[in-house]
Design an enzyme around this catalytic site. Structure first.
Site, PDB file in Angstrom:
ATOM      1  N   LYS A  33     -29.401 -41.026   7.474  1.00 52.71           N
ATOM      2  CA  LYS A  33     -29.651 -39.579   7.525  1.00 52.71           C
ATOM      3  C   LYS A  33     -28.445 -38.920   8.180  1.00 52.71           C
ATOM      4  O   LYS A  33     -27.757 -39.542   8.987  1.00 52.71           O
ATOM      5  CB  LYS A  33     -30.916 -39.285   8.338  1.00 52.71           C
ATOM      6  CG  LYS A  33     -32.198 -39.638   7.594  1.00 52.71           C
ATOM      7  CD  LYS A  33     -33.387 -39.089   8.357  1.00 52.71           C
ATOM      8  CE  LYS A  33     -34.689 -39.473   7.684  1.00 52.71           C
ATOM      9  NZ  LYS A  33     -35.845 -39.073   8.505  1.00 52.71           N
ATOM     10  N   HIS A  36     -26.277 -34.538  12.303  1.00 52.90           N
ATOM     11  CA  HIS A  36     -26.089 -33.087  12.184  1.00 52.90           C
ATOM     12  C   HIS A  36     -26.049 -32.401  13.553  1.00 52.90           C
ATOM     13  O   HIS A  36     -26.162 -33.056  14.594  1.00 52.90           O
ATOM     14  CB  HIS A  36     -27.147 -32.475  11.261  1.00 52.90           C
ATOM     15  CG  HIS A  36     -28.564 -32.726  11.691  1.00 52.90           C
ATOM     16  ND1 HIS A  36     -29.086 -32.220  12.851  1.00 52.90           N
ATOM     17  CD2 HIS A  36     -29.565 -33.427  11.090  1.00 52.90           C
ATOM     18  CE1 HIS A  36     -30.356 -32.585  12.967  1.00 52.90           C
ATOM     19  NE2 HIS A  36     -30.670 -33.333  11.913  1.00 52.90           N
ATOM     20  N   HIS A  39     -28.270 -33.200  16.482  1.00 54.37           N
ATOM     21  CA  HIS A  39     -28.086 -34.427  17.282  1.00 54.37           C
ATOM     22  C   HIS A  39     -27.063 -34.222  18.401  1.00 54.37           C
ATOM     23  O   HIS A  39     -26.827 -35.132  19.191  1.00 54.37           O
ATOM     24  CB  HIS A  39     -27.593 -35.581  16.396  1.00 54.37           C
ATOM     25  CG  HIS A  39     -28.556 -35.974  15.332  1.00 54.37           C
ATOM     26  ND1 HIS A  39     -28.243 -35.950  13.994  1.00 54.37           N
ATOM     27  CD2 HIS A  39     -29.847 -36.374  15.406  1.00 54.37           C
ATOM     28  CE1 HIS A  39     -29.300 -36.327  13.290  1.00 54.37           C
ATOM     29  NE2 HIS A  39     -30.277 -36.591  14.127  1.00 54.37           N
TER      30      HIS A  39
END
Length: 478
Positions: A33, A36, A39
């Site tokens: 994933k 982005h 995070h």
């Protein structure tokens, strides 16, 4: 001044943690994933806490508890087998995997049977199916290679990447222990722990199909960390949405009879949203962290070139200042506050920002260079400094702020709050700039000049030490 000049890089450090170990679980990215902007908080808050506790003398184990377990891998295998090809994925890395993930969710709305297929593929991973395991490890390797670029840009290093899958063979004994101790009960085929007496609802330990959940893996991880590292604190830097999860986790471990449950600490932080709304991996609405850092570097490079800034190395300075601006912006808010990510705010170099503090550091360096090597060396020698020449209010206020730094660092550790350090080094930078404007530093009187240069050097040292705790570099020219 004596203390700062003699301790230098160690000024503000302590040995309070001598012989004690702290585990810090942070960043904890999900495999396949996107890494982005959401995070960023856990990553830089966790990294700053690692640096602060090391500075306070603790042995720190930084743990990236990878999200490498669960149905999303079944979804990815299903999507890859249906629409993917090896070359595109190898070339596109995490972004290509994310596109497959988004496509799966779009298509599964029309074809609910895809979800059943995904669950079956994940079951195959759990059962050790060769083909599914090979795909799983490939997705994992691709992700780690991609995110390493970001960790390198942020200069972040982990001591352990033991993620959820690491605990898959360690969970059954805890499920059995919960049953043996009468803490867990069966409910419609699932196993649960009722925590209503503590106003914490019900914790699901295993689903009716026997599969485990986050909390099961977290119980196994906490016990493993205690057995392996014998921690005095096990800190989780995880969003405030997970407050209930950690309250349940602590209560269950306490009910199991482990007295170290008191040493488990959840350090929550607020949510980041975009100006256009919330982020969603499933719908492909995310801002990649790598893009944010690269754009910050690019914008900084433009400013350096436009303003004709004197620097030894444009690329290096642009990276120091650009990445530093993003990190500082993140660490200047009280961590519990929600905030909206705004490009303009991150790249605004005026006011109480990272670039302002770094610029102040470079200004200190410039004053010392202009004084000449001999004068700067003399100012660094505590026995040559006559503090009675420092009589102005601005000199006194600056010295007072420098004196407070060790206490500030201790406070930031006690409260798990790096923004306490961030705000204090802004105060020091402002204090230095007042002193710089109010005083003539390179005066003719040698003793007065030495004393004033010693204060400049002390401010430079304190700013550098403070920035280092936040994970930022300090440029000598800017």
């Amino acid at each position: 001044l004596d203390r700062i000049l003699s301790q230098q890089d160690a000024y503000g450090a302590s040995d309070e943690g001598n012989g004690k170990t702290i585990c810090i679980d942070y960043s904890s990215i999900n495999i396949a994933k996107p890494f982005h902007i959401g995070h960023l908080s856990t990553t830089v808050i966790g990294s700053a806490l690692c640096k602060i506790f090391r500075f306070l003398g603790y042995k720190v184990v930084g743990i990236n508890h990878l999200g490498d377990y669960g149905t999303q891998f079944g979804k990815l295998i299903s999507a890859y087998k249906r629409w993917g090809d090896k070359e595109t994925i190898e070339k596109g890395g995490i972004r290509a995997l994310n596109e497959l993930y988004v496509k799966f969710h779009q298509e599964a709305e029309e074809h609910p049977e895809y979800d059943d297929e995904a669950r079956a593929y994940f079951k195959k991973i759990e059962q050790g199916d060769e083909e599914c395991l090979a795909l799983f490890h490939w997705f994992k390797d691709l992700t780690l290679k991609d995110v390493q670029k970001i960790y390198d840009m942020l200069d972040i290093h982990f001591d352990s990447y033991a993620g959820e899958s690491f605990y898959s063979d360690k969970m059954p004994r805890f499920v059995k222990e919960l049953a043996d101790k009468g803490i867990m009960e069966e409910d419609k085929g699932a196993n649960i722990v009722r925590l209503d007496d503590y106003n914490l609802g019900t914790a699901l330990i295993t689903k009716s199909d026997g599969s485990t959940l986050y909390i099961t893996r977290d119980i196994a991880a906490a016990k493993y960390r205690m057995d392996t590292y014998n921690f005095v604190k096990d800190i989780y830097v995880v969003a405030s949405q997970q407050n209930l999860h950690f309250q349940q986790l602590k209560r269950i471990i306490e009910l199991m009879g482990y007295e170290w449950t008191k040493d488990i600490v959840h350090v929550p932080f607020g949510l980041v949203s975009l100006e256009e709304g919330t982020m969603s991996t499933r719908h492909g609405r995310v801002v990649f962290l790598e893009d944010v850092l690269n754009k910050a570097i690019e914008e900084t490079r433009k400013i350096i070139q436009e303003k004709g800034v004197a620097t030894d190395n444009i690329e290096e300075t642009a990276k120091m200042v650009g990445v530093g601006a993003v990190v500082f912006n993140e660490l200047s808010n009280n961590r519990i506050k929600d905030y909206v990510f705004s490009w303009n705010k991150v790249l605004d170099f005026n006011g109480e920002t990272g670039p302002y503090v770094q610029y102040t550091y470079a200004r200190c360096a410039s004053v010392l260079r202009n004084a000449g090597e001999e004068a700067a060396a003399k100012a660094a020698d505590p026995s040559a400094v006559k503090a009675e020449y420092l009589t102005s209010e601005s000199a006194y206020q600056l010295a007072r702020l420098l004196y407070q730094l060790p206490e500030i660092i201790m406070d930031a550790g006690d409260k798990y709050e790096p923004s306490i350090v961030t705000r204090h080094i802004v105060d020091i930078a402002q204090g230095f700039n007042r002193f710089y404007h109010d005083e003539h530093i390179l005066v003719d009187n040698e003793e007065e000049k030495t004393a004033k240069l010693a204060l400049v050097l002390a401010a430079k040292t304190a700013i550098r030490n403070g920035l280092a705790l936040l994970g930022m570099d300090a440029p000598e020219r800017m």
